[in-house]
Design an enzyme around this catalytic site. Structure first.
Site, PDB file in Angstrom:
ATOM      1  N   LYS A 285      50.730  26.262  40.341  1.00  0.00           N
ATOM      2  CA  LYS A 285      50.504  26.665  38.952  1.00  0.00           C
ATOM      3  C   LYS A 285      51.175  25.677  38.011  1.00  0.00           C
ATOM      4  CE  LYS A 285      50.532  30.940  37.582  1.00  0.00           C
ATOM      5  NZ  LYS A 285      50.924  32.342  37.279  1.00  0.00           N
ATOM      6  N   GLU A 371      46.355  49.349  42.073  1.00  0.00           N
ATOM      7  CA  GLU A 371      46.564  50.517  41.226  1.00  0.00           C
ATOM      8  C   GLU A 371      46.281  51.829  41.952  1.00  0.00           C
ATOM      9  OE1 GLU A 371      45.782  46.984  38.646  1.00  0.00           O
ATOM     10  OE2 GLU A 371      44.738  47.876  40.364  1.00  0.00           O
ATOM     11  N   ARG A 399      41.011  51.814  37.283  1.00  0.00           N
ATOM     12  CA  ARG A 399      40.694  51.483  38.675  1.00  0.00           C
ATOM     13  C   ARG A 399      41.196  52.551  39.638  1.00  0.00           C
ATOM     14  NH1 ARG A 399      41.671  45.105  39.555  1.00  0.00           N
ATOM     15  NH2 ARG A 399      39.993  45.512  41.024  1.00  0.00           N
TER      16      ARG A 399
END
Length: 641
Positions: A285, A371, A399
């Protein structure tokens, strides 16, 4: 204005077809220019930076090797797609990212044919790409589907459900595992790069296929042993045993920034008859931009920044963010209650729970992008006597709705839901807007649903949640800064289902839920100036309603208006139902409901979004004045008007 980078080669690339005309030897220069353009653009707009810089070479290689858009390239989560947008005909608009009328910060089908699938929530890419691949197979079309999924997104069960079902796609499906934390495989070296190239080659795959066909003619025990030996040997070398068990041919890990490694491996994968194939690519990253490499977490999502120094623009000092108010109060509650614990789904800092994690690490749980698991895990904790706070953004809690219903509400378990990013969220647009939680929670039996009007109210509501053991309870609050009110030294336990009168009047009643209270008070000032004495109530609770207060307001004022930062089916619908059930409609009640419009709103500044939605002070005044122009008629007639 910041000086634009010099990009002579990138200037010649308008679409991937232009890219594919370049010699492979020039791709290094192109990638460097693409990285410079990405940094310059995000310096102007803000947005997601580190993840996009990490896939510059991968993006270049994928569009060079595969025939996009005929080959479908699906990004997961989508926030790393800025280099992809630059290469696919949108460079002239790249400095409009995340602004009103500009480019989305994620992939979006309506924006480009090169975005075959919109994504801003995690772990959807493999399922979607499998759909594209199977559709091509049924139609006899040659196109491939390539899913690029981050290692963080692989923490969600949906990714594995898709992989377990992917065998039928054959070589039409390619999954690129973008491992930017080095979390799955050992560091990339020369040997692993060499092995990846060899095992993805046509010669090796052909030899492997021949060996497989020969092995099938052996007695079954020998056949099974040969198969396992092959998988185990490559799994030992490259860490791919799990993916092999799910039916994927594993290639990797390879250096995601080395185009000399990427291009031949991807060409081998493109031409392979074996499939489906997973290519494990290791990236960094923030690659190529020193400030982002040094602090990738801080440069995941950035404000506008100076490209030379990396210093981000700072908003002027203001009230604390709601998420930090929540986190601080939860830490305070946990100090005197050892049963309080906190759960997040890969968003510890985004939910303000990083402070809790530091104070009480043994009671803090980051379950990854999962979740559904987070909610049922919280239910299990509650069933065993703990007091769990499940802190999830409104848009992500969607979700886990089945778990909220089945595992929490039906069993009436005291799970505390801290619902961050409620309402409209500005630059992240429709995919991250918290529009539906009031509707989807307040419809459930056993639930208590609160909305904080300001940061002081949030403190009281967190305290109320901590002491509420008789069933599930939720508090919603928005993104960004509070209103600047003083925080209470001692939190108050609110009486469940009781609102408060903030301002007394006689002719107009505004019934507010959540942070639209500030706009309701502005509207009351404007109405009072017109001689229309106005009451403003903060209902606090969408469920249970303060029925006594609502009936009093509806029967003692000429016009009543409800307002909320939520979709149809929320507070307004419940107040209308109360009015219907108690016969107030038959009395010619003038009641108007103000809520989010029945559409998905694109990104813009929050104040502009709320004005567009008709949920600001001017819209409240307009709604009241229009209602007063009708001096008679039933609620049904008013609704038809």
């Amino acid at each position: 204005m910041a000086q634009l980078p010099q990009t002579p080669l990138l200037d010649t690339v308008h679409t991937p077809s232009d890219l594919r005309q370049l010699p492979a030897s020039s791709l290094r220069q192109l990638a460097d220019e693409l990285r410079a353009e990405t940094i310059a653009a995000v310096g102007v707009t803000g947005g997601h930076l580190g993840s996009g810089l990490g896939v510059v070479e991968l993006t270049t290689a994928l569009h060079y090797v595969f025939d996009t858009p005929s080959d479908r390239l699906v990004w997961d989560v989508g926030h790393q797609c800025y280099p992809h947008k630059i290469l696919t005909g949108r460079r002239d608009r790249i400095r409009t990212l995340r602004t009103g009328g500009g480019l989305s910060g994620f992939t979006k089908r309506s924006e480009s044919e090169y975005d075959p699938f919109g994504a801003a929530h995690s772990s959807t890419s493999i399922s979607a790409a499998l759909g594209f691949a199977i559709a091509n197979k049924i139609a006899g079309k040659p196109g491939k589907a390539i899913a690029v999924i981050g290692d963080g997104a692989m923490s969600a069960g949906m990714a594995y459900e898709a992989m377990n079902n992917a065998q039928g796609a054959g070589n039409r499906l390619v999954v690129i595992l973008n491992d930017n934390d080095m979390s799955i495989a050992p560091p990339v070296g020369g040997l692993s790069a060499y092995l990846s190239r060899i095992v993805s080659s046509r010669e090796f795959l052909g030899l492997r296929d021949l060996a497989r066909r020969v092995a099938k003619k052996l007695p079954r025990p020998l056949h099974q042993a040969a198969r396992k030996t092959d998988e185990f040997a490559r799994g030992m070398a490259m860490g791919g045993t799990l993916f092999e068990e799910l039916g994927f041919y594993y290639v990797g890990p390879i250096d995601g920034h080395n185009l000399e490694q990427l291009i031949p491996v991807l060409e081998n994968v493109r031409d392979a008859e074996e499939g489906p194939i997973l290519v494990h690519v290791v990236t960094k990253k923030g690659k190529g931009y020193a400030p982002a490499e040094a602090a990738a977490d801080k440069y995941h999502g950035v404000q506008k920044f100076d490209v030379i120094t990396g210093v981000q623009s700072k908003a002027p000092p203001g009230p604390p963010h709601y998420q930090n108010v929540f986190g601080a109060q939860l830490v305070a509650e946990a100090a005197s209650d050892p049963t309080i614990c906190a759960i997040t789904a890969a968003m510890p800092s985004g939910t303000g729970l990083d402070a809790f994690a530091k104070a009480y690490p043994e009671r803090f749980f980051d379950v990854g992008i999962a979740e559904q698991h987070a909610v049922t895990f919280a239910a299990g904790l509650a069933a065993q006597g703990m007091r769990p706070f499940c802190a999830i953004y409104s848009t992500f809690l969607q979700r886990a709705y089945d778990q909220v219903v089945h595992d929490v509400a039906i069993q009436n378990l005291p799970v505390r839901f801290a619902i961050d990013r409620a309402g409209l969220v500005g630059a992240d647009g429709a995919t991250h807007a918290g529009s539906f939680d009031v509707t989807y929670l307040a419809t459930l039996p056993n639930f208590v649903v609160m909305a904080a009007a300001d940061e002081a109210e949030l403190v009281h509501m967190v305290h109320t949640c901590a002491l509420h053991d008789s069933g599930p309870i939720a508090v919603r609050y928005p993104r960004g800064n509070g209103t600047g009110v003083a925080l209470p030294a001692t939190p108050e336990r609110l009486e469940i289902g009781k609102g408060r009168i903030v301002r007394e009047g006689k002719k107009v009643a505004i019934l507010s839920l959540g942070t639209r209270l500030a706009e309701a008070l502005k509207a009351a000032d404007a109405l009072d100036a017109r001689g229309l004495s106005t009451t403003v109530a903060d209902l606090r609770f969408a469920k249970p309603l303060d029925e006594a207060l609502i009936r009093k307001l509806l029967t003692s004022h000429e016009v009543a208006v409800t307002i909320e930062e939520a979709s149809v089916g929320g507070l307004g619908a419940h107040v209308l139902t109360l009015a219907s059930d108690t016969g107030l409609i038959d009395a010619g009640l003038k009641l108007r409901t103000m809520r989010l419009p029945d559409l998905f709103q694109d990104q813009d500044k929050p104040e502009k979004q709320y004005a567009e939605a008709g949920l600001d002070a001017d819209a409240i005044v307009d709604t009241v004045l229009k209602a007063l122009r009708h001096n008679s008629g039933s609620l049904v007639e008013e609704a038809r008007a």
